[in-house]
Design an enzyme around this catalytic site. Structure first.
Site, PDB file in Angstrom:
ATOM      1  N   HIS A  96      49.312  47.927  35.001  1.00  0.00           N
ATOM      2  CA  HIS A  96      48.599  46.786  34.409  1.00  0.00           C
ATOM      3  C   HIS A  96      49.338  46.327  33.170  1.00  0.00           C
ATOM      4  CE1 HIS A  96      44.946  44.332  34.244  1.00  0.00           C
ATOM      5  NE2 HIS A  96      45.167  44.312  32.937  1.00  0.00           N
ATOM      6  N   ASP A 175      33.393  42.680  32.866  1.00  0.00           N
ATOM      7  CA  ASP A 175      34.735  42.217  32.476  1.00  0.00           C
ATOM      8  C   ASP A 175      34.963  40.792  32.979  1.00  0.00           C
ATOM      9  OD1 ASP A 175      37.386  42.626  31.300  1.00  0.00           O
ATOM     10  OD2 ASP A 175      38.110  42.544  33.353  1.00  0.00           O
ATOM     11  N   ARG A 182      36.387  35.419  26.479  1.00  0.00           N
ATOM     12  CA  ARG A 182      37.411  35.716  25.473  1.00  0.00           C
ATOM     13  C   ARG A 182      38.562  34.728  25.573  1.00  0.00           C
ATOM     14  NH1 ARG A 182      39.259  41.196  27.128  1.00  0.00           N
ATOM     15  NH2 ARG A 182      40.772  41.019  25.464  1.00  0.00           N
ATOM     16  N   SER A 197      38.487  46.356  28.716  1.00  0.00           N
ATOM     17  CA  SER A 197      38.765  45.469  29.843  1.00  0.00           C
ATOM     18  C   SER A 197      39.723  46.126  30.833  1.00  0.00           C
ATOM     19  CB  SER A 197      39.343  44.154  29.292  1.00  0.00           C
ATOM     20  OG  SER A 197      39.947  43.402  30.287  1.00  0.00           O
ATOM     21  N   LYS A 201      38.496  48.128  34.532  1.00  0.00           N
ATOM     22  CA  LYS A 201      38.994  47.588  35.814  1.00  0.00           C
ATOM     23  C   LYS A 201      39.655  48.696  36.613  1.00  0.00           C
ATOM     24  CE  LYS A 201      41.351  43.809  34.344  1.00  0.00           C
ATOM     25  NZ  LYS A 201      40.745  43.236  33.165  1.00  0.00           N
TER      26      LYS A 201
HETATM   27  N1  URA Z   1      44.561  42.472  30.407  1.00  0.00           N
HETATM   28  C1  URA Z   1      43.273  42.728  30.692  1.00  0.00           C
HETATM   29  O1  URA Z   1      42.915  43.056  31.814  1.00  0.00           O
HETATM   30  N2  URA Z   1      42.363  42.621  29.720  1.00  0.00           N
HETATM   31  C2  URA Z   1      42.692  42.265  28.475  1.00  0.00           C
HETATM   32  O2  URA Z   1      41.826  42.212  27.650  1.00  0.00           O
HETATM   33  C3  URA Z   1      44.040  41.985  28.172  1.00  0.00           C
HETATM   34  C4  URA Z   1      44.963  42.094  29.166  1.00  0.00           C
END
Ligand code: URA
Length: 463
Positions: A96, A175, A182, A197, A201
């Site tokens: 990620h 999220d 956001r 976040s 996930k």
């Molecule tokens: N990637 C994400 O999934 N969440 C964030 O807050 C920033 C980058």
């Protein structure tokens, strides 16, 4: 507004959202019940966007400590289901990114890692702030779908070895809602919000391990080494407390990654990578190739598919050269209802009406690039969002090959902007101004700045 929330003991509490916002505004610590109350009621549609926006800004400005971040992460996770891949024997590892400009690595990495024997169940994000999002890029492929139920997601990963989908009403809906808010309230670059976040996930995906590509620099949300270290340790600690192995690679985001920026254009560059058409010798692509190889190698090492980085690199070379990675990508597009013909016919991704050169009117060396400005120029031409429901222009974007350290002539073209709206000239000017030129030669910057591994971070959490 006053609402009821059930605590873990089933006790109903009345809470006042305004008081919680005011508490965070005054730098005070929120209790687990207050965090739970906000997340649950926001997901249920009982707290309006404007109040959560205010709270997000207070968190952005005043932070959250480890315990608050842990509770926030766990409330995000509890807002939806957690996937269990009982029928997959391969290591389940994901990557990620914290978000950058021109960062299309997930689209290239997932088919390569999958071709090398890793299962990659990826829940990804849309564009956030000035950075592009993997889901938006994928949706530039005609027909491509990212919204799947947990059962469908499991099926897709079991069938092809990887899938890339969005948060949904069943998978971390907290999220999904808060991420979108956001994006349009300038509250992205907050360490607790990013941590919750990302980790939520990833826990929901049912992975064994995660490699985070933490972007640092002018095009990233994180701008200092200190913040990068704090976020890295936070991600590793919170991951550890949820029993997940997390390693963090801190990479340079002082220049857009690769050449293409913008949804459809980044898909083309990703396909070219998978076809083996991007040369390591072409300095425009060195950063993209080097970082993609490194991140896949980290995944292969984490999943015990290989023991050394050299064997990881040979395996990656092999799956690109023999077409397996490209075939994985093709099946992925088909499985997620996209038109696989884009692989051979890029015109299916659309073509922008205007092509404007980015020329630099000074001879010298590129010493700095304000990549955030380039990301913001992308929003102006419709490649990113200004409001929650902005419609994206998938063919809008730029190709920029000027990199830090490059020597350029006066009036040399270092890229092109592609657009369909009236902001072209203004955005091209914004990009030109993002380049700083000096007379003296400039050293190329290091791409991989630091690696934080779970086993090196010894001090335990909850402090
Ligand atoms: N990637 C994400 O999934 N969440 C964030 O807050 C920033 C980058």
């Amino acid at each position: 507004m006053l609402f009821a929330v059930l605590t873990n003991d089933g006790i109903e509490l009345n809470m006042n959202t305004i008081e919680i916002i005011a508490k965070k505004r005054e730098h005070k610590k929120l209790t687990p019940t207050e965090i739970k109350y906000i997340v649950q009621n926001y997901v249920a549609g009982k707290i309006p966007d404007y109040q959560v926006s205010a709270l997000l800004m207070a968190i952005f400005l005043n932070g959250m400590d480890y315990e608050e971040t842990f509770i926030l992460t766990s409330e995000y996770i509890k807002s939806g289901e957690i996937i269990k891949f009982d029928n997959i024997s391969k290591p389940l590892i994901d990557k990620h990114s914290t978000g950058g400009v021109g960062d299309k690595i997930s689209i290239i990495l997932a088919p390569i890692a999958s071709a090398c024997g890793i299962a990659v169940p990826m829940i990804s994000g849309r564009g956030l702030g000035h950075t592009g999002g993997t889901l938006d890029k994928l949706e530039s492929i005609p027909g491509f779908r990212v919204n799947y139920s947990p059962i469908e997601f499991k099926y897709l990963v079991e069938k092809n070895g990887f899938a890339i989908i969005s948060q949904t009403d069943k998978l971390i809906p907290a999220d999904k809602k808060i991420y979108a808010l956001r994006d349009v309230t300038a509250t992205v670059s907050s360490i607790p919000l990013i941590t919750a976040s990302i980790i939520a996930k990833k826990i929901a995906e049912g992975i064994d391990g995660l490699v985070v590509d933490l972007k640092l620099g002018t095009g990233a949300f994180i701008q200092t080494e200190e913040k990068a270290e704090e976020l890295s340790k936070n991600l590793i600690h919170i991951g550890k407390d949820f029993n997940k192995k997390v390693n963090v690679v801190v990479s340079n985001m002082n220049a857009p990654l690769g050449v293409a920026i913008g949804n459809g254009l980044e898909i083309i560059e990703s396909i070219e990578f998978l076809k083996g058409n991007l040369s390591k010798k072409d300095s425009h692509y060195t950063d993209l190739i080097e970082l993609t190889y490194f991140l896949v190698a980290e995944m292969l090492l984490m999943g015990n598919i290989v023991n050394t980085i050299q064997s990881a690199y040979s395996m990656i070379n092999k799956v690109i050269a023999n077409g397996t990675a490209l075939q994985k990508f093709k099946t992925f597009v088909q499985c997620q209802q996209g038109n696989p013909n884009v692989i051979d016919d890029y015109s299916l991704l659309g073509k922008a009406k205007y092509k404007i050169p980015i020329t630099i009117n000074k001879k010298g060396y590129i010493c700095a690039i304000d990549s955030k400005e380039i990301g913001l120029a992308m929003i102006d031409i419709g490649a990113g969002r200004k409001v929650l429901d902005s419609k994206l222009d998938y063919s809008a974007g730029a190709k920029i090959w000027g990199k830090i350290g490059d020597e350029i002539e006066k009036d040399e073209t270092i890229g092109y902007l592609f657009c369909n709206n009236a902001y072209g000239e203004k955005s091209a000017e914004r990009i030109r101004n993002a380049f700083k030129i000096t007379e003296l030669p400039v050293k190329r910057q290091k791409l991989i700045k630091k690696i934080f591994k779970r086993e090196q971070i010894t001090n335990s959490t909850n402090s």
